[in-house]
Design an enzyme around this catalytic site. Structure first.
Site, PDB file in Angstrom:
ATOM      1  CG  ASP A  71      42.465  43.017  49.727  1.00 38.94           C
ATOM      2  OD1 ASP A  71      42.195  43.137  50.713  1.00 38.94           O
ATOM      3  OD2 ASP A  71      41.782  43.799  48.916  1.00 38.94           O
TER       4      ASP A  71
HETATM    5  N1  LIG Z   1      33.301  32.254  53.206  1.00 40.40           N
HETATM    6  C1  LIG Z   1      33.442  33.303  52.310  1.00 40.40           C
HETATM    7  N2  LIG Z   1      34.511  34.390  52.712  1.00 40.40           N
HETATM    8  C2  LIG Z   1      34.365  35.409  51.670  1.00 40.40           C
HETATM    9  C3  LIG Z   1      33.516  35.386  50.547  1.00 40.40           C
HETATM   10  N3  LIG Z   1      33.916  36.626  49.817  1.00 40.40           N
HETATM   11  C4  LIG Z   1      34.937  37.274  50.400  1.00 40.40           C
HETATM   12  N4  LIG Z   1      35.265  36.460  51.734  1.00 40.40           N
HETATM   13  C5  LIG Z   1      36.296  36.709  52.822  1.00 40.40           C
HETATM   14  C6  LIG Z   1      37.639  36.388  52.344  1.00 40.40           C
HETATM   15  C7  LIG Z   1      38.440  37.398  53.153  1.00 40.40           C
HETATM   16  O1  LIG Z   1      38.392  36.889  54.442  1.00 40.40           O
HETATM   17  C8  LIG Z   1      37.542  38.559  53.272  1.00 40.40           C
HETATM   18  C9  LIG Z   1      38.014  39.660  52.270  1.00 40.40           C
HETATM   19  O2  LIG Z   1      38.686  40.877  52.987  1.00 40.40           O
HETATM   20  P1  LIG Z   1      40.356  40.908  52.771  1.00 40.40           P
HETATM   21  O3  LIG Z   1      40.860  40.424  51.560  1.00 40.40           O
HETATM   22  O4  LIG Z   1      40.723  42.011  53.181  1.00 40.40           O
HETATM   23  O5  LIG Z   1      40.927  39.676  54.029  1.00 40.40           O
HETATM   24  P2  LIG Z   1      40.687  39.778  55.514  1.00 40.40           P
HETATM   25  O6  LIG Z   1      40.484  41.311  55.866  1.00 40.40           O
HETATM   26  O7  LIG Z   1      39.849  38.740  55.943  1.00 40.40           O
HETATM   27  O8  LIG Z   1      42.039  39.248  55.968  1.00 40.40           O
HETATM   28  P3  LIG Z   1      43.525  39.680  55.617  1.00 40.40           P
HETATM   29  O9  LIG Z   1      43.311  41.222  55.400  1.00 40.40           O
HETATM   30  O10 LIG Z   1      44.193  38.953  54.548  1.00 40.40           O
HETATM   31  O11 LIG Z   1      44.235  39.481  56.905  1.00 40.40           O
HETATM   32  O12 LIG Z   1      36.004  38.192  52.953  1.00 40.40           O
HETATM   33  C10 LIG Z   1      32.771  34.354  50.173  1.00 40.40           C
HETATM   34  O13 LIG Z   1      31.948  34.425  49.407  1.00 40.40           O
HETATM   35  N5  LIG Z   1      32.668  33.412  51.141  1.00 40.40           N
END
Ligand SMILES: Nc1nc2c(ncn2[C@H]2C[C@H](O)[C@@H](COP(=O)(O)OP(=O)(O)OP(=O)(O)O)O2)c(=O)[nH]1
Length: 184
Positions: A71
């Protein structure tokens, strides 16, 4: 040949990071709802979100493969900046980061039959003020969607970085350099 792992995340960024390091994986959602967390401390937030994702995964799947959950949150001016709800929210969140000191925290939990690992890392930035026209152009696109803090340190934010301390991978959502030693 490295064993295939499960990326317990829907994140495309995390998938791209594993792919870029030739780590074989399949992707499975964890089904944990971070909205239930009411934590103000960013480190506590990412820790409990990651722990919730891992617990949710293990309640749904056997440990047939090693599993990785993570996360990420952005903080600026003492505020946790998560994923923007809409373009107005994205503009507010990005303006909080413009010309400011910003920290991006990523917690990872990895569990295999042989070992368990938890890493919580932060990358600290000092951004120059964002150019207003460039910010609006970025907001008109889709890249900010689904990203913590609506930011992309390898994209929109890159040219505004005045200072950085920490791993870029941590800021992108997966501190890959810290994970690799644990992979068989
Ligand atoms: N390409 C890119 N992505 C980033 C950056 N900073 C954060 N992220 C993305 C990574 C994660 O997909 C998202 C952060 O949200 P979360 O940790 O809640 O994950 P997410 O909801 O995407 O997937 P998950 O909860 O693990 O199923 O933001 C960045 O600088 N560049």
């Amino acid at each position: 040949m490295m064993q295939q792992i499960v990326l317990g995340s829907s994140s495309q960024t995390r998938a791209e990071i594993l792919r870029a390091h030739s780590i074989p994986f399949i992707q499975r959602e964890c089904g944990f709802d971070e909205e239930q967390l009411s934590l103000q401390n960013p480190a506590h937030f990412v820790y409990h979100a990651t722990k919730g994702k891992m617990q949710s995964y293990l309640a749904s799947y056997a440990l047939d493969r090693a599993v990785l959950c993570a996360d990420t949150v952005v903080t600026a001016h003492g505020e946790i900046l998560r994923k923007a709800k809409d373009v107005e929210d994205a503009r507010r969140i990005l303006e909080r980061q413009s010309g400011s000191r910003v920290s991006i925290l990523t917690c990872m939990m990895y569990k295999s039959a042989k070992c368990e690992m938890m890493d919580l890392s932060a990358t600290h930035y000092r951004f120059k003020p964002f150019d207003k026209a460039s910010l609006e152009a970025y907001l008109q696109g889709d890249e900010w969607k689904g990203k913590a803090g609506a930011c992309m340190v390898e994209g929109f934010c890159k040219s505004y970085i005045e200072e950085v301390v920490g791993l870029e991978s941590t800021a992108m959502g997966l501190s890959i350099e810290k994970l690799i030693p644990f992979l068989s």
